[in-house]
Design a protein around this motif. Sequence first.
Motif, PDB file in Angstrom:
ATOM      1  N   THR A 120      49.097  36.236  55.271  1.00 55.79           N
ATOM      2  CA  THR A 120      49.613  34.995  55.841  1.00 55.79           C
ATOM      3  C   THR A 120      49.719  33.907  54.783  1.00 55.79           C
ATOM      4  O   THR A 120      49.594  34.163  53.585  1.00 55.79           O
ATOM      5  CB  THR A 120      48.693  34.533  56.989  1.00 55.79           C
ATOM      6  OG1 THR A 120      49.285  33.434  57.664  1.00 55.79           O
ATOM      7  CG2 THR A 120      47.329  34.124  56.458  1.00 55.79           C
ATOM      8  N   ILE A 121      49.933  32.680  55.243  1.00 56.30           N
ATOM      9  CA  ILE A 121      49.963  31.501  54.380  1.00 56.30           C
ATOM     10  C   ILE A 121      48.773  30.627  54.757  1.00 56.30           C
ATOM     11  O   ILE A 121      48.569  30.314  55.926  1.00 56.30           O
ATOM     12  CB  ILE A 121      51.268  30.706  54.558  1.00 56.30           C
ATOM     13  CG1 ILE A 121      52.479  31.593  54.278  1.00 56.30           C
ATOM     14  CG2 ILE A 121      51.287  29.499  53.640  1.00 56.30           C
ATOM     15  CD1 ILE A 121      53.801  30.932  54.603  1.00 56.30           C
ATOM     16  N   VAL A 122      47.980  30.253  53.748  1.00 62.27           N
ATOM     17  CA  VAL A 122      46.812  29.415  53.981  1.00 62.27           C
ATOM     18  C   VAL A 122      46.883  28.221  53.043  1.00 62.27           C
ATOM     19  O   VAL A 122      47.361  28.322  51.916  1.00 62.27           O
ATOM     20  CB  VAL A 122      45.502  30.205  53.768  1.00 62.27           C
ATOM     21  CG1 VAL A 122      45.416  30.729  52.350  1.00 62.27           C
ATOM     22  CG2 VAL A 122      44.271  29.343  54.057  1.00 62.27           C
ATOM     23  N   GLY A 144      51.117  29.605  58.039  1.00 59.53           N
ATOM     24  CA  GLY A 144      52.014  30.575  58.655  1.00 59.53           C
ATOM     25  C   GLY A 144      53.438  30.074  58.782  1.00 59.53           C
ATOM     26  O   GLY A 144      53.827  29.058  58.215  1.00 59.53           O
ATOM     27  N   PRO A 145      54.276  30.816  59.507  1.00 60.71           N
ATOM     28  CA  PRO A 145      55.673  30.425  59.653  1.00 60.71           C
ATOM     29  C   PRO A 145      55.846  29.300  60.665  1.00 60.71           C
ATOM     30  O   PRO A 145      54.976  29.036  61.478  1.00 60.71           O
ATOM     31  CB  PRO A 145      56.337  31.708  60.165  1.00 60.71           C
ATOM     32  CG  PRO A 145      55.243  32.382  60.943  1.00 60.71           C
ATOM     33  CD  PRO A 145      53.975  32.061  60.205  1.00 60.71           C
ATOM     34  N   GLY A 146      56.991  28.645  60.640  1.00 60.16           N
ATOM     35  CA  GLY A 146      57.279  27.579  61.581  1.00 60.16           C
ATOM     36  C   GLY A 146      58.187  26.539  60.973  1.00 60.16           C
ATOM     37  O   GLY A 146      58.542  26.588  59.793  1.00 60.16           O
ATOM     38  N   SER A 147      58.572  25.563  61.771  1.00 62.53           N
ATOM     39  CA  SER A 147      59.554  24.575  61.325  1.00 62.53           C
ATOM     40  C   SER A 147      59.053  23.714  60.190  1.00 62.53           C
ATOM     41  O   SER A 147      59.839  23.136  59.444  1.00 62.53           O
ATOM     42  CB  SER A 147      59.941  23.677  62.514  1.00 62.53           C
ATOM     43  OG  SER A 147      58.787  23.009  63.008  1.00 62.53           O
ATOM     44  N   GLN A 148      57.715  23.633  60.044  1.00 61.02           N
ATOM     45  CA  GLN A 148      57.174  22.752  59.002  1.00 61.02           C
ATOM     46  C   GLN A 148      56.606  23.528  57.821  1.00 61.02           C
ATOM     47  O   GLN A 148      55.972  22.954  56.954  1.00 61.02           O
ATOM     48  CB  GLN A 148      56.081  21.861  59.592  1.00 61.02           C
ATOM     49  CG  GLN A 148      56.573  20.970  60.721  1.00 61.02           C
ATOM     50  CD  GLN A 148      55.444  20.143  61.287  1.00 61.02           C
ATOM     51  OE1 GLN A 148      55.040  19.172  60.678  1.00 61.02           O
ATOM     52  NE2 GLN A 148      54.947  20.525  62.448  1.00 61.02           N
ATOM     53  N   THR A 149      56.801  24.839  57.776  1.00 61.67           N
ATOM     54  CA  THR A 149      56.195  25.611  56.701  1.00 61.67           C
ATOM     55  C   THR A 149      57.196  26.253  55.775  1.00 61.67           C
ATOM     56  O   THR A 149      56.843  26.781  54.738  1.00 61.67           O
ATOM     57  CB  THR A 149      55.292  26.719  57.270  1.00 61.67           C
ATOM     58  OG1 THR A 149      56.097  27.606  58.048  1.00 61.67           O
ATOM     59  CG2 THR A 149      54.189  26.149  58.111  1.00 61.67           C
ATOM     60  N   ASN A 150      58.484  26.248  56.164  1.00 62.61           N
ATOM     61  CA  ASN A 150      59.510  26.760  55.238  1.00 62.61           C
ATOM     62  C   ASN A 150      59.307  28.220  54.896  1.00 62.61           C
ATOM     63  O   ASN A 150      59.528  28.607  53.778  1.00 62.61           O
ATOM     64  CB  ASN A 150      59.488  25.956  53.941  1.00 62.61           C
ATOM     65  CG  ASN A 150      60.818  25.309  53.698  1.00 62.61           C
ATOM     66  OD1 ASN A 150      61.745  25.525  54.449  1.00 62.61           O
ATOM     67  ND2 ASN A 150      60.907  24.538  52.654  1.00 62.61           N
ATOM     68  N   SER A 151      58.831  29.035  55.793  1.00 63.46           N
ATOM     69  CA  SER A 151      58.577  30.438  55.480  1.00 63.46           C
ATOM     70  C   SER A 151      58.925  31.312  56.663  1.00 63.46           C
ATOM     71  O   SER A 151      58.754  30.912  57.815  1.00 63.46           O
ATOM     72  CB  SER A 151      57.105  30.651  55.118  1.00 63.46           C
ATOM     73  OG  SER A 151      56.830  32.018  54.986  1.00 63.46           O
TER      74      SER A 151
END
Length: 587
Positions: free
Chosen positions: A154-156, A171-178
Amino acid sequence: MRQASYSVTAALASVLALSGPVAAAEPESEGALIGNAGGLTGSVLLASAAVAPDRRAVGRQIGSGDPIYQGDQIVTGPGGRVQLMLLDQTIITLGENARMTVDEISFGPTAADGKISVGVEQGAFRFISGQVAQARPENVNIRVPMGNIGIRGTIVGGIVSPGAILVALLGPGSQTNSASAHGAIAVSTPLGTVDITRTGYGTTLLLGQPPSPPTVLTPAQIQLLTAPPALSTALPPTPAPPSSGGGSVVWGTPETPLTTGGGEFSAGELSGQAGAVGLLFANVVSSSENSLAPFMTMNLVGTSAVAQVNQVAARTLDDSVGTALPYTFGTNYQTLRDVAYATGTDTAHSYSLLTSDPGAKSFAYTSSGVRLTSFDSNPVSLSSVFHDFGTNIRTYYGSGDRRFYDYRSVAGLIYSAYGYFVDSHSSDFNTTYAYTAIGTGIPTPSVQMPSSGSATYSGGTVGYVAIGTGTSAVAGSFAGSASLTANFSAGSISGTLSGLTTSLSGVTMGNISLSNGSISGTAFSGGTATGSITRSAVTTTSTGSFAGGFNGANAAEVAGTYAMNNSADSYHGSMPVSLVGSFGAKK
């Protein structure tokens, strides 16, 4: 270098191509190459290098495309930022005023054979998982001063401020760019573990407390953890404080920074600022100027709670200039004495181990070098230093040819120091030399000492050995590797000192076994040291004791000393042996 079989993105491949000539110039270091630096802004320095330090000057600015190696420590300055692109497509981003150490990174034939372990000692960071985390998540770990972060694909993100740490699953989502898949993180300290499985949730680590339950991040916190370019470490207030209270960490009393602990901030500067959970500090309630554990207790604005402000967890030796380090005989230092006297045209020697030392002794790094107490209890300042970048040994010099050989950089230690000090004193009839093995450091806070499980430490050892007596005696230094295992559940520690080489011609040293050490608090003692030495085809066994302590956040490192002789061996009368040594190692 074993070629990883998993793919490399085109962007990363272009960066690796830029660094090709540099890597080719260091063929002996190929196996330690783990990735490259990119996306640099501002000051980004190589603070420590375990690979080819003679050609990769410590303290230099890192450039875009520069190779990153096993054991490197990277430090960013105000406004600094860097992305580290690893060979398996993992991306680690550091914000300003950050410090990160590459603990252990390896890449095997497949992603499942890889391992990634890094330590973030301070500052903001973001970790985007690569192929190792996807294939073998249990092999990926981020060490922070109060615990560890296990990453499951994941992204931490996190912000490590002294004494208070925010860790979040982005993690993914509109504010994470992934577009990465959802994953999870496990945040552990000696007092507990929290699993975070929902994107946008985080936990706070405070000194002496278990990780807080997962709570949703505010939009402002998410912005700070994800938005370029600075990855700021200053967090804004949250709308409502958590019931458990919280805080951050600095040193000082109102308007007057502590000098004994080397603090950088005053309580006055802290008041009105936000801690890692978003609460504002107010006035000081109480404070302590203990040089090894400075803290103060402060009110939190808008609540009846208070927070203990304590920076000991983030302090390293470099942060602690002027601080007196633990220096107890039999634990942090051991001394071998040599009384040399003239006999005809020859010089005879009489060697002996110091069995007690009632005088007060001290050891500290200073802004100009090292200050310590000699064997005759006089203060000694060693203000000249030579750093051999080939061996990574620092030698501090003082008057009368006094020298301290500092090996901490050899083992890549940041909380611990080990080496040996050479001193002498002359009279009308003889000269007494003292060879003092030193192993000390910044002790682990007692609340961070593990009470269960085990840990393995790897590092080095160095010392001084004397063989024989009279005019046929010989003496010289030795060095090798150290491996220790601490069983915190059983309260014991043991290990092996191996690969020992000595400067003495015709002398070989076998491994030294360290056994039955007993852990009490943040120290250990009562252990047995046993090893063999061969000279002129005669082998004799020496025994003695070892002791030391745990240093740094969460017992990250160990350092200590040992003293041995062969008085119980049948060869003692014809070939007496005495030696002292020190060791330092990290998880």
